[in-house]
Design an enzyme around this catalytic site. Sequence first.
Site, mmCIF file in Angstrom:
data_model
loop_
_atom_site.group_PDB
_atom_site.id
_atom_site.type_symbol
_atom_site.label_atom_id
_atom_site.label_comp_id
_atom_site.label_asym_id
_atom_site.label_seq_id
_atom_site.Cartn_x
_atom_site.Cartn_y
_atom_site.Cartn_z
ATOM 1 N N HIS A 126 -1.851 2.866 16.593
ATOM 2 C CA HIS A 126 -1.135 3.950 15.938
ATOM 3 C C HIS A 126 -2.092 4.816 15.137
ATOM 4 O O HIS A 126 -3.268 4.498 14.968
ATOM 5 C CB HIS A 126 -0.032 3.392 15.027
ATOM 6 N N LYS B 164 0.860 -1.177 0.000
ATOM 7 C CA LYS B 164 0.000 0.000 0.000
ATOM 8 C C LYS B 164 0.901 1.234 0.000
ATOM 9 O O LYS B 164 1.744 1.380 0.889
ATOM 10 C CB LYS B 164 -0.898 0.006 1.246
ATOM 11 N N ASP C 143 -3.943 -2.467 12.994
ATOM 12 C CA ASP C 143 -4.058 -3.108 11.679
ATOM 13 C C ASP C 143 -4.787 -4.436 11.823
ATOM 14 O O ASP C 143 -4.576 -5.173 12.799
ATOM 15 C CB ASP C 143 -2.676 -3.323 11.076
ATOM 16 N N HIS D 116 -5.961 3.484 15.339
ATOM 17 C CA HIS D 116 -6.431 2.156 14.940
ATOM 18 C C HIS D 116 -5.348 1.107 15.183
ATOM 19 O O HIS D 116 -4.201 1.432 15.498
ATOM 20 C CB HIS D 116 -6.817 2.142 13.460
#
Length: 309
Positions: free
Chosen positions: A251, A176, A197, A195
């Site tokens: 993070h 990404k 991952d 959030h």
Amino acid sequence: MAESVPSKFQGTSPVDIPIVDLSNPNEDLVARAVVKASETWGMFQVVNHGVPIELMRRLKELGTEFFELPEKEKEAVARPADSTDLEGYTTDYKKDGEGRKTWADHLFHRVWPPSRINYRFWPKNSPDYREVNEEYAKEIKKLSEKIMGWLSEGLGLHRDALKEGLGGEKVEYLMKIIFYPPCPKLELLYGAPHHTDLNGITFLIADEVDGLQAYQDNKWVDVKYDDSGIVVIIADQIKRMSNGRYKSGEHRATMDTVRTRLSWPVFAEPNLDHVVGPLPELVVDDAPKFKPYVYREYKFLKMNKLPIE
């Protein structure tokens, strides 16, 4: 004299995320450092990791060139409007629960295994793009399996336990590239909100503009890195497989008022049909803290902010 205005959100903690030097000849010490950082932070930076610095530099150069293209050329690899997959170029602009907006342009494409690569979504502006990304994928896969091996042994399991739990040779690696434009009003916009991952483990490099922050002890910590380091983020599936022993690193991504910022995370994740849950060897004496999920279902629930447990 006028007070200077910061160009980005500053972290509130003076500490740094752990740094692990993989060139240390004492592998036991390296493994223990990786395990400790994964238990306490869920995030750390590796240096002297074996991935060629020139390869990393070239990867970033090619990704930057793509985002400098005219919009029409970028749209040649756009994510189809009716696609249920993430692959392709897209712009993400949405409000979070507090009314602040998130804004970033993304390019997603799988880089491993070869059977899951769709070159339709790989930029064609440079003849080197494919070769550089394929070589980087091999290096990140090798680094990923080394780190998962240490984490498996840290759980008292055989070296391939977490890799097998994530899907073995069917584990997918998703590149990404994230382009964060400048934002004149930092209090109104994030590159990515707070959030964790949802995949297994993430490997991130970035350009010279800082912006990644880790959440630790109720404070935000600025993640400082240079051209040679790789940030490793433990994600939800390793947390779940470890039955909570390892932490899923919290993070967010902040933005800069003046400069653009780019980052290149690679997400190691299961195939969508793979079932992931606490490893059986870890729930003989302890009750499972998480229930198993088909990854497709887990991904849907998390991305739509629906209850998981």
